[in-house]
Scaffold this active site. Structure first.
Site, PDB file in Angstrom:
ATOM      1  CG  HIS A   1       5.285  -5.198   4.991  1.00 59.22           C
ATOM      2  ND1 HIS A   1       6.595  -5.598   4.852  1.00 59.22           N
ATOM      3  CD2 HIS A   1       4.804  -5.862   6.065  1.00 59.22           C
ATOM      4  CE1 HIS A   1       6.895  -6.460   5.809  1.00 59.22           C
ATOM      5  NE2 HIS A   1       5.829  -6.640   6.559  1.00 59.22           N
TER       6      HIS A   1
ATOM      7  CG  HIS B   1      11.746  -6.821  11.058  1.00 59.68           C
ATOM      8  ND1 HIS B   1      11.850  -6.402  12.355  1.00 59.68           N
ATOM      9  CD2 HIS B   1      10.436  -6.636  10.719  1.00 59.68           C
ATOM     10  CE1 HIS B   1      10.668  -6.002  12.794  1.00 59.68           C
ATOM     11  NE2 HIS B   1       9.790  -6.143  11.819  1.00 59.68           N
TER      12      HIS B   1
END
Length: 759
Positions: free
Chosen positions: A61, A110
């Site tokens: 990430h 998200h």
């Protein structure tokens, strides 16, 4: 999930003294070779706190370790443009839009948190992207969202959909930011792995741009905003870098919890700090929290920083140092401030009731040093964590089923046999979950707060006024099509860009820049990695051709349940500029008697189409042919026609083809239309050929529009007139009506669907 702890009093000294003590690097998402590399960098075993920093900073990430080798194309192939003020590598890109104004925008994902806890996952997604924009020195002025769920009638969709929509609306509305557009898509591939991509756009003057740097030894490091708690600990390294299966669900860390009212105060506080020039450098705290902010600021500045970690304000006094470093608590920022301005900085924070604490200082040692009650627990070169993470050139090859998938063309599917079948197909598509009215969603968002929204959903693109005097404004569109990309990743990414580009131009705005959110399955799957590599190449090539740079974005991997990945879904945001928003064009048919024209060429193209998906649940063949030259030509016509006031309406053709475009324009404006289909009725109505738009021509403007189209090489066909209370069709050369659908019947089909699924 609280990360495993080696020993709560680990220091550099004890790390050297106890080299054989096992460390839980695997549980933190690190591979053995990555852990050994950390030991090589430090020349010793890392402390628990150091291990926490490297594990989150080297996660997929945060480090883009599987995607870096491909993402470089966005820079290598970037078109030369004076408009780009800040490019990739910062929190968000910045472009010049004229009159001394600059705009910053970015989209991020998200996804996994929004499946775990839909409301907070989506809400904190909005909060995080807003802080990215704040950290560039801008005032956030609008948000958008791109949402994807499993089948609309699935039980899990009933759980996730309402929570996500409420989270997006609840956070954005509380911030007082208009939500001006986006997507809501349903497909079985997103079951148990929804996509929640949030975009924010902000404005500033050129001289107000801020950077994430920590220069100047002696400058103070100030953490301000909400307190640090246990929410989201390990989220970046564990949750966003793992696929969903029963085992991983049992290991999920907690999702961040947002406080939009604190963030609203934080926005106003930051803007006042910026106005008084009190900030040397600034970084938001999102993924990886304090670990990310300190390492990135130090690495981009003088090179060193000393932090007293025990001074970080906590909501939970029991947090250990590594937990503080990994916490992803929301509504936090970190600023670098010269010593003589600290008092004024604190005074402004106090005015806005924003807690602020000096936690350290910039040094020139080239080391990031952190202490815990006087003991050194971190001593690392910050660049090794922030910029020198592992880079993988993962193997890739086409998915094994791609050939058979492309060979299974929609040509074998039965088409509507008569006028009644065509009529029913229009109604069926208009009421299908992907094409039905999204009013149930958008009514939960405030679209007009702040008073500068010019156009908002369901228009082609959101349009926001920037400057009252000149009328300067921006247009934004966010688009993607996972079915197209599954059939051909290179073309699919270009088609997503083409649609967003076309949407922006349809309002009369000149496309200027691109952001992206690339949602894919596991990079450890060679088939997924091939899809990613091809999609990035396609997007980079198309941006180069169209002359619009990628300013930044986000990669989201591991979007899959078990071994089944989602359809590869690049979501592309395009920013355009309106010299004067008073000349923008909307999609509504409101001018009785106005001529309707179809711009562009229609071909028989149904691979990945809504018709095949809705009627037969079929995915196969090839997506529509990409034609970037035709897209650029069409955009030039739409922009020039808007500037000259030739159009009363403009609507691009995309999902659902001409049929859906006419349905939406008629229902939006409240007037029907009489349409003469220029070719085979089925192909004319439902083909999804690109580089096309429907326009309503202002009376007297027909000849001038025809001249613009001829000059640009854009085919133009007059297909009807606006008027009445029905959408009526006939065929070319046949004066007899083929069929007609009252607007009331269309509206009922279009608007009933989503509320029935959402409860």
């Amino acid at each position: 999930m609280t990360p495993p702890v080696v020993h709560e009093t680990d220091t550099v000294a004890t790390a050297v003294a106890t080299p054989d003590r096992p460390q839980p690097f695997a549980e933190l998402g690190m591979k053995d070779e990555e852990y050994q590399r950390v030991r090589g960098i430090l020349g010793r075993r890392p402390t628990s706190a150091e291990l926490a920093i490297y594990s989150v900073m080297w996660s997929e990430h945060c480090s883009y370790k599987s995607s870096k080798v491909h993402l470089r194309q966005f820079g290598d192939k970037a078109p030369k443009t004076d408009a780009l003020l800040v490019g990739m590598g910062e929190n968000a890109g910045v472009v010049d839009v004229g009159h001394g104004w600059a705009v910053t925008f970015k989209v991020e994902s998200h996804n996994h948190p929004s499946y775990v806890e839909p409301y907070q996952g989506a809400a904190t997604g909005v909060g995080g992207i807003v802080r990215d924009i704040m950290s560039m020195g801008a005032r956030p002025v609008a948000v958008m969202d791109s949402l994807r769920f499993g089948p609309a009638d699935a039980a899990d969709t009933h759980r996730v959909l309402p929570g996500v929509v409420a989270g997006v609306g609840g956070y954005g509305n509380s911030l007082g930011l208009p939500n001006i557009g986006g997507e809501t898509v349903f497909d079985a591939c997103y079951a148990q792995n929804p996509l929640v991509n949030a975009l924010c756009v902000g404005v500033m003057k050129h001289e107000d741009i801020k950077r994430a740097v920590a220069p100047g030894p002696g400058n103070r490091v100030i953490l301000f905003g909400a307190g640090t708690g246990p929410d989201g600990i390990g989220g970046a390294s564990v949750l966003a870098s793992a696929t969903f299966d029963e085992e991983s669900q049992a290991k999920r860390p907690s999702v961040q919890v947002g406080d939009p009212f604190m963030e609203k105060l934080l926005i106003e506080c930051c803007l006042e700090l910026f106005r008084e020039d009190l900030v040397v450098g600034i970084q938001d705290l999102g993924a990886a929290g304090v670990s990310c902010a300190t390492t990135e600021l130090a690495a981009a500045g003088t090179g060193g920083m000393h932090v007293e970690l025990d001074t970080v304000p906590l909501r939970d006094a029991t947090l250990l140092p590594e937990e503080i470093l990994m916490s992803e608590s929301q509504e936090r920022m970190m600023a670098v401030v010269s010593p003589d301005k600290v008092d004024r900085f604190m005074e402004i924070c106090g005015k806005w009731e924003i807690p602020a604490t000096v936690i350290g200082a910039v040094t020139d040692t080239g080391r990031l040093v952190m202490t815990w009650h006087g003991e050194t627990i971190v001593d690392i070169p910050p660049g090794t964590a922030a910029d020198e993470g592992p880079v993988y050139e993962r193997p890739y090859e086409p998915p094994a089923d791609l050939g058979s998938l492309q060979a299974d063309t929609p040509g074998r599917l039965a088409r509507p046999a008569n006028a009644d079948d065509l009529r029913n197909t229009i109604l069926w598509l208009a009421g299908s979950p992907n094409l039905a009215s999204k009013t149930w969603v958008t009514s939960q968002y405030d679209r007009y707060v702040l008073g500068n929204t010019v156009l908002a959903m369901p228009e082609n693109a959101g349009v926001v006024r920037i400057d009252d005097e000149s009328g300067l404004g921006i247009a934004l569109s966010l688009d993607g099509n996972g079915r197209y990309t599954r059939l051909d990743p290179y073309a699919g990414a270009q088609l997503a860009l083409s649609e967003a580009y076309r949407n922006v131009a349809s309002t009369g705005a000149r496309p200027l820049a691109v952001t992206n959110c690339l949602n894919f399955g596991s990079p450890e799957d060679p088939g997924v990695m091939w899809q990613f590599a091809r999609a990035v190449e396609g997007l980079a090539d198309a941006c180069q051709y169209l002359g619009i740079p990628v300013t930044g974005g986000n990669v989201s991997f591991y979007n899959q349940t078990g071994t089944t990945p989602i359809n590869p879904t690049p979501v592309i945001g395009v920013l355009g500029v309106h010299d004067d928003v008073r000349r923008r064009v909307n999609m509504s048919f409101t001018s009785e008697g106005a001529t309707i024209a179809l711009l562009g060429e229609t071909r028989e193209e149904f691979g990945g189409s809504e018709w095949a998906h809705v009627v037969y649940n079929h995915l196969g063949g090839l997506p529509p042919l990409v034609d970037l030259a035709a897209e650029a030509a069409l955009a030039s016509v739409l922009v020039n026609a808007a500037r000259e006031g030739l159009l009363t309406a403009s609507h691009d053709l995309s999902d659902g083809g001409l049929s859906q475009t006419l349905v939406e324009s008629c229902l939006r404006g409240g007037l029907g239309a009489q349409i003469t289909l220029p070719g085979d009725p089925f192909v004319s109505l439902f083909s999804e050929s690109v580089a096309r738009a429907v326009v309503a021509i202002r009376p007297g403007g027909e000849a001038r529009l025809a001249a613009l189209c001829e000059q640009a090489g854009v085919p133009v066909t007059q297909i009807g007139v606006i008027g009445g209370d029905s959408l009526t069709f006939s065929t070319q050369g046949d004066a007899q009506e083929l069929f007609s659908i009252p607007l009331a019947e269309l509206r009922e089909a279009h608007e009933r669907t989503l509320p029935s699924y959402a409860g």
